[in-house]
Design a protein around this motif. Structure first.
Motif, short mmCIF file in Angstrom:
data_model
loop_
_atom_site.label_atom_id
_atom_site.label_comp_id
_atom_site.label_asym_id
_atom_site.label_seq_id
_atom_site.Cartn_x
_atom_site.Cartn_y
_atom_site.Cartn_z
N VAL A 140 0.92 -1.01 0.37
CA VAL A 140 -0.05 -0.02 0.02
C VAL A 140 0.82 1.21 -0.22
O VAL A 140 1.55 1.29 0.66
N GLU A 141 0.89 2.21 -0.87
CA GLU A 141 1.78 3.43 -0.88
C GLU A 141 1.28 4.33 -1.37
O GLU A 141 -0.38 4.71 -2.16
N GLU A 142 1.38 5.75 -0.85
CA GLU A 142 1.26 7.04 -1.03
C GLU A 142 0.71 6.95 -3.12
O GLU A 142 1.64 6.80 -3.41
N LYS A 143 -0.01 7.86 -3.18
CA LYS A 143 -0.15 7.96 -4.60
C LYS A 143 0.24 8.71 -5.16
O LYS A 143 0.16 10.78 -4.54
N LEU A 144 1.00 9.13 -5.74
CA LEU A 144 1.89 10.52 -5.91
C LEU A 144 1.75 11.52 -7.31
O LEU A 144 0.48 10.58 -7.82
N ASP A 145 2.46 12.17 -6.77
CA ASP A 145 1.75 13.63 -7.58
C ASP A 145 2.76 13.70 -8.69
O ASP A 145 3.78 15.00 -8.71
N ILE A 146 1.95 12.60 -10.05
CA ILE A 146 3.85 12.64 -10.96
C ILE A 146 3.83 14.07 -12.10
O ILE A 146 2.40 14.40 -12.60
N LEU A 172 10.79 5.77 -12.94
CA LEU A 172 11.60 6.66 -12.16
C LEU A 172 10.29 7.57 -12.53
O LEU A 172 10.79 8.30 -13.63
N VAL A 173 10.11 8.08 -10.90
CA VAL A 173 8.88 9.61 -11.74
C VAL A 173 9.95 11.16 -11.23
O VAL A 173 10.39 10.47 -10.13
N LYS A 174 9.40 12.32 -11.78
CA LYS A 174 9.76 13.42 -10.72
C LYS A 174 8.86 13.96 -10.62
O LYS A 174 7.52 13.60 -11.36
N ILE A 175 7.84 14.52 -9.38
CA ILE A 175 6.78 14.93 -8.61
C ILE A 175 6.49 16.44 -8.25
O ILE A 175 7.77 16.82 -8.89
#
Lengths: 376, 292
Positions: A90-96, A193-196
């Motif tokens: 269960v992970e935080e939803k990222l603001d991608i 690999l994301v930038k938020i």
């Protein structure tokens, strides 16, 4: 050996690569409280050892803890790509803001490790390689010199980054290489690999595959080495046999991987379907052959067992004894077709013929007979 | 003639006192291979089957003029053994050992390249030259015979099947070698094709490939580009293998879309290489190609 996503992410963290805030759970109740703890919308990710989970319904968002509970109760215990889901991350939803790709793997033809990075993340990297290869930057690592931090910067610069992003991204790539070396990995990958929104980089996904042949120097994984295999595959591996389940009904036991594949192909050529791949290796004793035959007989789909042995180091009499012992122990009666040639052929043939088993010399003849037998 | 090994080959067996090492030393001697020394740390000074055992490869080179090594030591010690052979100036190293970490293999091959040495394997049955009675490997002696066909293969027993068929039709082999079943090996098909091209004894080349990697595709491209002057017949094992599963050999795995039997067979066909439907068709195709 494949690591679970959460295991890979733990290693990433150890090497300074940021990962989303998250928790591994095995019950809907824990999924709910994990979501509560995170305090914002979450993503539930099934922890299974297979790629392409997303498309198969193995990753789902939940906007609040109650929804997390609902979704977790459906996902836990379900089958995704044939594998039982036993835990969820269960992970935080990222603001991608943007999605990238980075990996280190083995380049077989160059005989070296290769570092790959791309601005096209979150998609099938092989598709990117086919459609727009210019969007992937690759660098082969000199095995005797290694991969330095400047190599990582060179790659990221080529991708078009500058400023703070250049430093952050190249540090991550350098860490991926270090993980590869320290863990004897054949693949270390973050896709995406994301930038938020706050400008930082986070490994939204993480994959690590450890080189099986190097597991002897990574004892920390010895407990879980067979997790990625089905029951029969794991059982075979415990006896030092390599086994792969297939969908047909002709069980085969062969000495040598190449010959085993060729035997499967022959079955297909003659109109049959192999039930499995099973290589007993070189020089197997009767005991091991017995275990191999037992594994085949344990599969209900197997209508006929085909044994193909070309004895070099493997002795035909050992094979014959192993077959008979397996039949005796299991009491299973299924047609058995044996091709035996090579070392101690005469002794092996006699043992089987005395027990009423027909022995072939020619492979093609034996395979034809097997196909004919299943057709009835 | 033939490639890589011949009548000047003088072999040191690394790991000669082990079960496999001593067993195969006997079979190689029977075949006619000049085995001049064995090594086994701390057992120097003894003999095995009349062969002097040394503590180090360096001594085997200095005292017995060994120029080729065959390695039977366990996987965990294989890298050390290969580097020791290279350090002693050995130029041909046959690595029988299975299960060597790929990181170790990569390092050893890079080092060998620097020293102008050739590594065959790892996870190979070795190399045999029937015309000059040299076997540096573990293949069954009686399946090979004097002859004109060069064979390069990624597998073991399957190679014996094919060699045997070729023996039975009377062509025999000039040299037969196993590249090895691992994902990274010292020699690939292209390099072996290059060697067979210039070998007068070799009249045709057989390539036995399998799923995984792109060594077959590169071989096909090479055959086409250089307009290879001798007939090439290929077989690819694993048409029925599912993706993502290792088929016994560490190197036999379809990753994503790379390494399927279909792409390899198509590449060979497009390059004008004859592709055998079954391993037993190889001998038939050779007969056709070398008619008259």
């Amino acid at each position: 050996m494949k690591l679970f996503e959460f295991e890979a992410k733990n290693i990433f963290q150890k090497y300074g690569i940021p990962t989303p805030k998250g928790k591994v759970v095995t019950t809907p109740k824990d999924a709910e409280s994990a979501a509560k703890e995170i305090g914002k919308p979450v993503v539930l990710k099934s922890q299974i050892l297979v790629a392409g989970r997303g498309k198969a319904g193995g990753i789902k968002p939940a906007s609040n803890p109650e929804e997390a509970y609902q979704i977790a109760s459906k996902m836990l215990g379900s089958l995704i790509k044939g594998l039982r889901v036993e835990s969820l991350l269960v992970e935080e939803k990222l603001d991608i803001v943007d999605e990238y790709y980075a990996s280190v793997t083995v380049d077989r033809s160059a005989r070296s490790y290769v570092v790959l990075a791309s601005t096209e993340g979150g998609v099938d990297i092989e598709e990117v390689a086919e459609k727009s290869p210019e969007k992937i930057v690759r660098l082969n690592v000199d095995p005797l010199y290694g991969f330095a931090e400047f190599h990582a910067r060179k790659i990221v610069k080529k991708l078009g980054f500058g400023g703070k992003d250049l430093r952050t991204f190249s540090n991550i790539i350098y860490s991926l290489y270090k993980i590869t070396m320290d863990y004897d990995a054949e693949l270390v990958e973050s896709n995406p690999l994301v930038k938020i929104s706050d400008g930082s980089f986070v490994a939204a996904d993480a994959r690590i595959i450890i080189n099986d042949d190097a597991l002897f120097r990574h004892k920390e994984f010895s407990e879980r080495a067979f997790l990625e295999y089905g029951e029969r595959e794991a059982e075979a591996r415990r006896h030092g046999l390599s086994y792969v389940d297939l969908t047909g009904n002709i069980g085969c036991l062969v000495n040598g991987a190449g010959l085993a594949m060729a035997t499967m192909d022959l079955i297909k050529t003659f109109g049959g379907e192999p039930a499995n791949f099973l290589d007993i290796g070189g020089g197997a004793r009767a005991e091991i052959i017995k275990e191999g035959v037992k594994i085949l007989l344990s599969k209900p789909d197997v209508k006929v067992v085909l044994v193909n042995i070309l004895g070099g180091i493997t002795r035909c009499d050992e094979v014959a004894r192993g077959i008979l012992e397996a039949l005796r122990e299991t009491g299973v009666k299924r047609p058995l077709i044996v091709r035996l040639v090579g070392t101690r052929e005469e002794e092996g043939r006699k043992i089987l013929e005395d027990a009423g088993i027909n022995v072939f010399k020619d492979v093609e003849e034996a395979v034809r007979e097997a196909v004919k037998t299943v057709r009835g | 003639m033939g490639i890589i090994v011949g009548k000047d080959t003088r072999v040191v067996v690394q790991g000669i006192t082990g079960r496999e090492g001593s067993f195969h030393t006997e079979l190689m001697l029977k075949y006619g291979t000049k085995i001049v020394a064995g090594t086994s740390p701390a057992k120097g000074g003894t003999t095995i089957q009349g062969i002097p055992v040394y503590d180090t490869v360096e001594e085997a080179v200095q005292k017995e003029k060994a120029n080729t090594s065959i390695i039977f030591v366990p996987a965990a010690f294989a890298k050390d053994a290969i580097l020791e052979a290279l350090d002693a100036g050995i130029k041909t190293i046959v690595v029988i050992t299975e299960g060597i970490p790929v990181k170790d293999t990569i390092e050893c091959i890079a080092k060998a390249k620097m020293e102008n040495a050739t590594i065959i394997g790892p996870n190979t049955p070795g190399i045999i030259n029937p015309n000059e009675k040299v076997k540096v490997g573990i293949m069954p002696n009686h399946m090979f015979s004097l002859g004109i066909i060069g064979i390069a293969s990624r597998s073991g027993t399957l190679t014996y099947e094919v060699a045997w068929e070729i023996s039975k039709i009377g062509f025999g082999q000039s040299t037969c070698l196993g590249l090895g079943g691992d994902p990274v090996t010292g020699l690939n098909f292209v390099e072996v094709l290059e060697m067979f091209k210039d070998d007068k004894e070799t009249r045709a080349v057989v390539l036995i490939g399998e799923i995984g990697g792109n060594a077959e595709e590169l071989a096909a491209k090479y055959v086409e580009e250089v307009k290879y002057p001798k007939p090439v017949v290929a077989y690819v094992a694993g048409r029925t293998a599912p993706p993502g599963k290792r088929m016994g050999h560490a190197g036999a795995i379809i990753m994503g879309r790379v390494g399927t039997a279909q792409t390899k067979i198509e590449a060979f066909k497009a390059a004008g290489v004859s592709v055998a439907e079954t391993p037993f068709d190889i001998a038939k195709i050779l007969k056709e190609k070398l008619k008259g």
